[in-house]
Design a protein around this motif. Sequence first.
Motif, PDB file in Angstrom:
ATOM      1  N   UNK A  89      19.332 -32.503   0.997  1.00 45.32           N
ATOM      2  CA  UNK A  89      18.870 -32.551  -0.240  1.00 45.32           C
ATOM      3  C   UNK A  89      17.470 -31.846  -0.883  1.00 45.32           C
ATOM      4  N   UNK A  90      16.867 -31.108   0.137  1.00 43.18           N
ATOM      5  CA  UNK A  90      14.631 -30.783   0.615  1.00 43.18           C
ATOM      6  C   UNK A  90      15.454 -28.654  -0.653  1.00 43.18           C
ATOM      7  N   UNK A  91      17.016 -28.777   0.056  1.00 41.80           N
ATOM      8  CA  UNK A  91      17.352 -26.933   0.108  1.00 41.80           C
ATOM      9  C   UNK A  91      17.851 -27.222  -2.079  1.00 41.80           C
ATOM     10  N   UNK A  92      17.742 -28.809  -2.085  1.00 44.09           N
ATOM     11  CA  UNK A  92      18.913 -28.459  -3.322  1.00 44.09           C
ATOM     12  C   UNK A  92      18.765 -29.229  -4.825  1.00 44.09           C
ATOM     13  N   UNK A  93      17.116 -29.197  -4.549  1.00 46.78           N
ATOM     14  CA  UNK A  93      16.509 -30.023  -5.810  1.00 46.78           C
ATOM     15  C   UNK A  93      17.127 -30.122  -6.672  1.00 46.78           C
ATOM     16  N   UNK A 121      11.692 -27.099  -5.242  1.00 46.41           N
ATOM     17  CA  UNK A 121      10.929 -28.293  -5.336  1.00 46.41           C
ATOM     18  C   UNK A 121      11.398 -28.577  -6.642  1.00 46.41           C
ATOM     19  N   UNK A 122      11.363 -27.983  -7.368  1.00 42.22           N
ATOM     20  CA  UNK A 122      12.439 -27.936  -8.860  1.00 42.22           C
ATOM     21  C   UNK A 122      11.153 -28.719  -9.249  1.00 42.22           C
ATOM     22  N   UNK A 142      15.140 -36.579 -12.066  1.00 44.49           N
ATOM     23  CA  UNK A 142      17.078 -36.657 -11.204  1.00 44.49           C
ATOM     24  C   UNK A 142      16.663 -35.030 -10.685  1.00 44.49           C
ATOM     25  N   UNK A 143      17.428 -35.368  -9.424  1.00 43.61           N
ATOM     26  CA  UNK A 143      18.291 -33.830  -9.028  1.00 43.61           C
ATOM     27  C   UNK A 143      18.901 -33.153  -9.531  1.00 43.61           C
TER      28      UNK A 143
END
Length: 430
Positions: A272-276, A374-375, A337-338
């Motif tokens: 998750x944290x690598x694909x924000x 972190x987008x 949103x991711x």
Amino acid sequence: MKVKIAAFGCEEIVSRITNYVNYQDDVEIVPFVYSESSETAELVEKAVMCDIYLFAGALPYLYAKEKIDKKRLPAVQITFDEYMILTSFYRVRNYHKQELNRLSIDVLDSHHVDEVLSELEIDDTEIHTYSFGQDNDIDLDRIAAFHEEMWKQGKSDYALTAIHEVELILREKNIPASCMQIPMLNIERTIEQAKSIATLNQSKNAQIVAGYFRIKNFDVVKQRTGDLLAQEVLLKLHQILLKYARKTYSSVLTSGNNEFVLFGTQGILNHITNHYRDFPLLQEIQRTLNIPVDIGFGLGLTAKQAEDNAKSALEACSHSSESTCYIVNERNDTIGPLGVEKEFNTSELYRALIHKARLNNELSYNFIDFIEVRNNEPFSANDIAGYYQVTKRSAERTVKKLLAGEVIKVVGEEKPYVKGRPRKLFQIDQ
């Protein structure tokens, strides 16, 4: 649980590190001794099942840096600072009977030497400094050649080096030289830093992640397509989640309400944290089903907390008719949103980091990477500490520079992980 520290260095320094922790119950040193610093890159491959990697100096770290960065391994290096310069000068004058002039010295960063010379009111024209941290590659012969040239030209009577191999080269040429010794205080501080970072990472590993998945407006889908096709859609979603679960070492359950629940720990959290910004899982579901879905992830120290937070994240999806994914962490912060890139001007940010916050190139690029990963979501000093693998105090110093340069601004607060004052949340000021 003991923190296992992989220590890379020559036999003497690794022995000192090991002796220091002999009577500490919360830490264990796994020694990796080299005869030459260049062996470090190969030794890193052998350091399995360790919590953090400790390098006894800048040179072994530089040799291993590519692998450390590629694998995103938590690492620290024993500080080469003004205190180490001062103690080295003391030894030169009192043990080697050399005056602190007509001296050549090599260091990673000449800034530390400049600070000491200013403090001691020593004329910097009498000490000749080589900063190998500015070199594109590591060349011991080039560093040794600098000392030799200073000695041959009569500009120095003694060479002080930060690198043991350089000392050996110079001694073979009968040039008076000694290698700086690492003060015990620097070793102690680095071990404490390593313990703090490893403990932080272990607390992250203890987090439980729950994910809720549902077809948006499933009853409407059934009415439009019929029960059979609707069930086929659920089956396809289930298969996608099973594949994702294998990749992230998690498990999939059916809730019975046309929803699926995913449970896992570090594997999901890392993904998750690598694909924000892109979040491939959401893209695959959209591509395969061609029907909007809601995805809510929750983080917590218990399964119940993670599940409750996942439900809150799922609720946040109801405000959109498109496929969306949100996260609610253990502090009840909603992230998302991711999969939707939050644009920012990287060139403008870089200029601000260099000219306003006065960060160096490496820190500036790393901070831009941090914002991208972190987008452009709000972050705390703790988030910076975790990303850079540094202490919270070091992260707070960076935050102060960013605030002073008006590169970032305060956008809110987050509830503390334990009792205490709320932590400030920041975002880039664009």
